[in-house]
Design a protein around this motif. Structure first.
Motif, mmCIF file in Angstrom:
data_model
loop_
_atom_site.group_PDB
_atom_site.id
_atom_site.type_symbol
_atom_site.label_atom_id
_atom_site.label_comp_id
_atom_site.label_asym_id
_atom_site.label_seq_id
_atom_site.Cartn_x
_atom_site.Cartn_y
_atom_site.Cartn_z
ATOM 1 N N ASN A 492 0.868 -1.165 0.000
ATOM 2 C CA ASN A 492 0.000 0.000 0.000
ATOM 3 C C ASN A 492 0.911 1.222 0.000
ATOM 4 O O ASN A 492 1.541 1.535 1.008
ATOM 5 C CB ASN A 492 -0.908 0.002 1.232
ATOM 6 N N LEU A 493 0.985 1.893 -1.132
ATOM 7 C CA LEU A 493 1.905 3.015 -1.290
ATOM 8 C C LEU A 493 1.255 4.350 -0.946
ATOM 9 O O LEU A 493 1.877 5.398 -1.147
ATOM 10 C CB LEU A 493 2.421 3.041 -2.735
ATOM 11 N N GLY A 494 0.045 4.300 -0.425
ATOM 12 C CA GLY A 494 -0.680 5.533 -0.134
ATOM 13 C C GLY A 494 -1.173 5.619 1.292
ATOM 14 O O GLY A 494 -0.885 4.779 2.148
ATOM 15 N N SER A 495 -1.961 6.652 1.547
ATOM 16 C CA SER A 495 -2.379 6.992 2.910
ATOM 17 C C SER A 495 -3.718 6.390 3.315
ATOM 18 O O SER A 495 -4.135 6.528 4.471
ATOM 19 C CB SER A 495 -2.455 8.517 3.059
ATOM 20 N N GLU A 496 -4.434 5.732 2.390
ATOM 21 C CA GLU A 496 -5.723 5.115 2.704
ATOM 22 C C GLU A 496 -5.542 3.614 2.905
ATOM 23 O O GLU A 496 -4.922 2.936 2.076
ATOM 24 C CB GLU A 496 -6.733 5.352 1.573
#
Length: 530
Positions: A492-496
């Motif tokens: 998961n490369l994001g903030s969500e």
């Protein structure tokens, strides 16, 4: 020699540690790193569980471009030491089971090279045609509109020959005429010299600049909306680089390399048509082994589609070459600083190291990445990079990724040197020094060692196929498979946060609380499949 029980060569899926010699370790107090300094620190490199080191240039040079302007291809510049120092480095690397890869700069030389000194004397000497010389247009202007990477025309007038010479980089870096068989022969002799000296491979610099259009046709204007900060960016460079005869020269290179056992070649190829050229240069068994992709090096952000696109450019089919990947190097800002966005820098550095070891291909680790070094801010007065100085402030340059390696937090200059370093240390780099991280089992350094050991131990990571299952925005799930072994690699490369259902039988590496059912923000794992 093969890498393991797979029977594949040692370099297939290798982890390679790049050392920028000026910045790794200074042994004599002049503020510039050197070969004895590197030798003294090789145990640190071996502790990372990498297979090889790549040394950026240490050859004799006036250092206008910090070694990429070579004035003697078979000499060691005194600032780095002696040939005996190089031999000692090779011997120590052998003791530590590390391979040695060195840069080779074959598209151009320094204007202080003996070859160029002779070539520029007149038009009828033995080396008159060893460089790219051309008459002016009738109005005295350069023979074509080609532009230099570092700004301004790619042609400079030479009064002795009453001709222009080509330089795709600095005016002090005249381009060799590799159309000339005698020049090719000389370059191949350089390769043999270093192979006989014990090196295990070459990273070939800017190889798609190695030949030019003999008709000297003007380049057309660039199309598209890419970033333009230099005159070089305003052209489609179809005539001063990417010549169709370059692969034929590389076949001669490969023939030399193949006459020595277990040697490795990787090409640096950038530009508009890089992927097509990389495939050409690595096609089949008669050319180079690998090419060094730029997909990640100049990307402003990291997401799943970028990774998938990069992997897709190297399909797993007969005749297609083998890729090499780096997130950071001496020419690009450090990736964790470039990409981390909303995430804590240190957490993000761990995440992208996990991603790097999961990629299909060879992986390059830039010195300091194992410590999570940040991109340093260098003031204008401290700049050394000619590109940065020439294009300030639009091109911030490469110095921020070339700062000294910190070894001991409490020591002056973090024990890089007893003198004033050639570039200042990064403001927060001493706090990330090797000694402190060695003492902390939870450090980035220990994390890096564990991941490199994992890649070495798992043939599916080192050699296996890669199949993407999910690639949506920041969610990436791919499978690495080799000879019945199957690993799931999820990021998961994001903030969500994301809910997932992974067939994980045993987690081999995990960051950020990732599990088989949940990928929190900026997390990832590698696991054996059920």
């Amino acid at each position: 020699m093969t890498s393991d029980e797979t029977g594949l060569p040692w370099w297939h899926g290798a982890s390679i540690y790049q050392i920028y010699p000026r910045s790794f370790q200074d042994s004599n107090g002049d503020g510039i790193g050197d070969l004895p300094g590197i030798t003294a620190r090789l145990e640190h490199v071996a502790s990372l569980n990498v297979d090889a080191i790549w040394l950026s240039p240490f050859f004799t040079s006036p250092m206008q471009d910090f070694g990429y302007d070579v004035s003697d291809h078979v000499g060691v510049d005194p600032i780095f030491g002696t040939m005996a120092d190089f031999d000692a480095l090779v011997a120590r690397a052998r003791d530590l089971r590390l391979k040695i890869i060195i840069d080779q700069v074959w598209s151009h030389t320094s204007d202080r090279h003996d070859w160029f000194k002779e070539s520029r004397q007149n038009r009828n000497n033995d080396k008159a045609d060893w460089y790219v010389w051309a008459d002016p247009k009738v109005d005295g202007t350069p023979p074509s509109n080609w532009q230099s990477v570092f700004g301004g025309p790619a042609w400079t007038w030479d009064a002795r020959r009453q001709q222009y010479y080509l330089h795709n980089f600095l005016t002090s870096q005249p381009d060799l005429n590799l159309h000339n068989p005698a020049v090719q022969d000389a370059i191949l002799e350089v390769a043999r010299f270093w192979l006989e000296r014990g090196v295990d491979g070459f990273r070939i610099d800017a190889i798609n600049f190695a030949m030019h259009d003999r008709m000297l046709r003007d380049n057309p204007p660039a199309t598209g909306n890419h970033r333009r900060s230099r005159p070089f960016d305003y052209q489609s460079r179809i005539h001063n680089m990417s010549h169709p005869d370059i692969p034929l020269f590389l076949e001669r290179v490969a023939a030399v390399m193949n006459s020595y056992p277990d040697r490795f070649t990787v090409a640096e190829v950038g530009g508009e048509n890089a992927i097509a050229e990389m495939h050409e240069y690595t096609a089949g068994a008669a050319r180079l082994n690998s090419a060094y992709g730029f997909n990640f090096l100049y990307s402003d952000e990291l997401n799943a589609p970028l990774v998938v696109e990069a992997l897709a450019e190297w399909p797993e089919k007969t005749g297609t070459g083998w890729p090499s990947w780096a997130f950071s190097n001496h020419d690009a800002p450090r990736a964790a600083s470039r990409w981390h966005g909303e995430c804590n820098h240190d957490d993000y550095a761990r995440l992208i190291m996990l991603l790097l070891v999961a990629l299909r291909g060879n992986i390059f680790l830039y010195y300091g990445e194992e410590l999570g070094l940040t991109q340093a801010e260098i003031g204008f007065d401290d700049l050394k990079d000619p590109e940065a100085i020439a294009n300030w402030p639009l091109t911030l340059g490469r110095d921020g990724a070339r700062t000294p390696m910190p070894w001991t937090a409490a020591a002056p200059q973090a024990e890089f040197s007893t003198g004033k370093p050639w570039l200042p240390l990064g403001a927060d780099h001493a706090a990330r020094a090797v000694d402190g991280q060695n003492a902390d089992p939870a450090s980035m350094l220990h994390w890096t060692r564990s991941l490199m050991a994992l890649r070495r131990a798992q043939p599916a990571l080192r050699h296996g196929s890669a199949a993407v299952e999910v690639a949506q925005d920041d969610l990436l799930i791919l499978y690495r498979t080799w000879n019945g072994q199957r690993l799931v690699c999820a990021f998961n490369l994001g903030s969500e946060a994301h809910t997932v259902d992974l067939p994980a039988a045993a987690i081999l590496a995990q960051h950020g609380g990732a599990t088989a059912t949940s990928l929190p923000a900026f997390s990832g794992l590698i696991a054996l499949c059920t």
